[in-house]
Every structure is written in C-alpha cells, then in structure tokens.
Design an enzyme around this catalytic site. Sequence first.
Site, short mmCIF file in Angstrom:
data_model
loop_
_atom_site.label_atom_id
_atom_site.label_comp_id
_atom_site.label_asym_id
_atom_site.label_seq_id
_atom_site.Cartn_x
_atom_site.Cartn_y
_atom_site.Cartn_z
N ASP A 85 61.97 65.18 68.82
CA ASP A 85 62.38 64.08 69.57
C ASP A 85 61.26 63.06 69.80
O ASP A 85 59.89 63.44 69.43
CB ASP A 85 63.15 64.32 70.58
CG ASP A 85 64.15 63.51 71.39
OD1 ASP A 85 64.27 62.30 70.85
OD2 ASP A 85 65.15 63.97 71.95
N GLU B 272 60.77 61.03 72.92
CA GLU B 272 60.76 60.66 74.30
C GLU B 272 59.56 61.36 75.12
O GLU B 272 58.97 61.02 76.06
CB GLU B 272 61.88 60.58 75.24
CG GLU B 272 62.82 59.69 75.13
CD GLU B 272 63.93 60.07 73.78
OE1 GLU B 272 63.68 61.06 72.98
OE2 GLU B 272 64.79 59.47 73.74
N HIS C 291 67.34 62.38 80.08
CA HIS C 291 68.68 62.03 79.64
C HIS C 291 68.98 63.45 79.02
O HIS C 291 68.22 64.20 78.58
CB HIS C 291 68.75 60.95 78.96
CG HIS C 291 68.24 61.01 77.45
ND1 HIS C 291 66.84 60.84 77.33
CD2 HIS C 291 68.77 61.17 76.21
CE1 HIS C 291 66.74 60.87 75.92
NE2 HIS C 291 67.71 61.14 75.08
N HIS D 264 66.30 61.98 66.81
CA HIS D 264 66.29 61.02 67.86
C HIS D 264 67.12 59.94 67.37
O HIS D 264 66.91 59.45 66.30
CB HIS D 264 64.68 60.55 68.38
CG HIS D 264 64.81 59.51 69.11
ND1 HIS D 264 65.23 59.33 70.30
CD2 HIS D 264 64.74 58.18 68.89
CE1 HIS D 264 65.09 58.26 70.84
NE2 HIS D 264 64.79 57.38 70.01
ZN LIG Z 1 65.27 61.17 71.93
#
Ligand SMILES: [Zn+2]
Length: 274
Positions: free
Chosen positions: A10, A12, A118, A62
């Site tokens: 991912d 983030e 999230h 992502h």
């Molecule tokens: Zn992500």
Amino acid sequence: MGLKVFISADIEGTAGVVSLLQCVPGEAEYEMGKRLMTGEVNAAVQGAIDAGATQVVVCDGHGNMQNIIPEELHPEAELVRGAIRESLQMQGIDNSYDAFLMTGAHAMAGTHKGVLDHSWVSRMVYSIRIDGRTLNEPCLNAITAGFYGVPMVMVSGDKATVEQTQAVLANVKGAVVKEGYSRYCARSLHPEKARTLIRQTAREALENLAQFKPAPVNDPLCMEIDFYRTDMADAAELVPGMKRLGSRTVSFTGEPEQVFRVQELVLYRLKYEL
Ligand SMILES: [Zn+2]
C-alpha cells in the site's frame, strides 16, 4: 528450493507520505508518492532475496492498483497490477507461498495518530469486522493469507499501524518508518533509512520463518461492515446473502473465499451515482 514470498504493497504507510496529494492519481505530489512506495517495495524484495527467496510476487494494493512503477521495481520481482480482481490487496495468493509481507500499511479508520487512517475506502467504511473483531488492512490480509496456509511475517508502516497489527498478530515483525502526530502529519525516517530498516526486518523475519504460523481462519467466516451512509448499505444489501443488521451496517457469512470476493465487490465494484 528457495522461498516463495508474497508482498502486498500500500502507499499511505510509506516514509515521507502524509497527504492525499501523494496518494491520488493526478494530484501534485502523486509521482513522488509512487516513487517512495516503489522504493520501499524494492527494499522488502531485496530483504526476501537476502533471506533466500527465489520467487517474489508483489501485489500493488492501493487505489486503482497501478501505483508501483514497473520499470523501477526490483528486477527479480513479478508484479500484480490493475483491477478488476478477486482479492483487494492479496490478488494471486495461494498455498504455494511460504510467507506474506506487507509494506506501506496504514491504520484502520478511527485510529488516533494513524497517518491517513482508513479501512479499504475512506469515504465509505467506518469499520469492518471479521467474526466480531474490528481489524485493519494488514490483519484482514493476514486472514486471507492464513486461509491459504501462508503466515504473515512482516508489516511496515507508521507506529500506530505496526502496534495495531501486533496487538492481533503478536509475532509479526514490524518496521516503523514514521510516527504520526495527526492524520496528516508525521515525523518520518529518511526514505533511505526506511528502506534499510524494511530490508533488514524482512530478512530477519524470513530467516526465522519457522516461528510464524498462518493466522487462524474460521469457516464459515462472518464479515460485518459499518458504512458512513445508509445508501451504501442499501446498495450492499443487494448482494445475495447479505444481511442488513442496522441502518448503516451489513453482514455476510460464507466460505472464506466467498467473503473475500464479496468484500472486493461491495467496497470496490459497487458503483452508483444518485
Ligand atoms: Zn492505500
């Protein structure tokens, strides 16, 4: 035979990433975000190779699933890229793999000091539970890997994410590359230091593979999702077998593979405009 390793990536939780400007195609700093993400993925690939991996598959997990820069990816890794797919961040995992690692991970929705926190889709999901337990994406992925008998051995991301993952999966090795002050602010290692840490952590984890067990997975599995709005639950309820538990909450119980697919369908493929 050397190890066969699956890496889910991912963006983030990457060192230096603190803003949606770095995570969304077309935004001003997205190209930087892609480069930083690819650099950390490469560090994990190299760590796996250091530990004796002969096959490494990287799954871009992502957004539109097209973030890792193919020509800048470690040449020894193969890349799973793009959508539509059956499994959000774990496309292609099966029982032929020896271990699962995750890079760039972020904390679940609602985590204080979790950078860009999230759960799958920021605008939709308030919380997601498996068999009654609220989980972050790394833990949800560990369950998918666990279904195929593959242990999760490492996660990299911010401090909140690593701690949250280890609270569920105690012996998963963590590489903390930044510490959040708030949702959009963090103190971060330099990318080079972060990559060194990820490489070393991946190597150490895989050199001690015998101490890891696949995450336990119940069959049937029960998934519950709390959405932000009622229309999201209205749409999800159209999936056969989906139960409406509350105005914004649905649940689906089924064989694990069915649950993984329903998760992908409900969160990523149910497109509607009103
Ligand atoms: Zn992500």
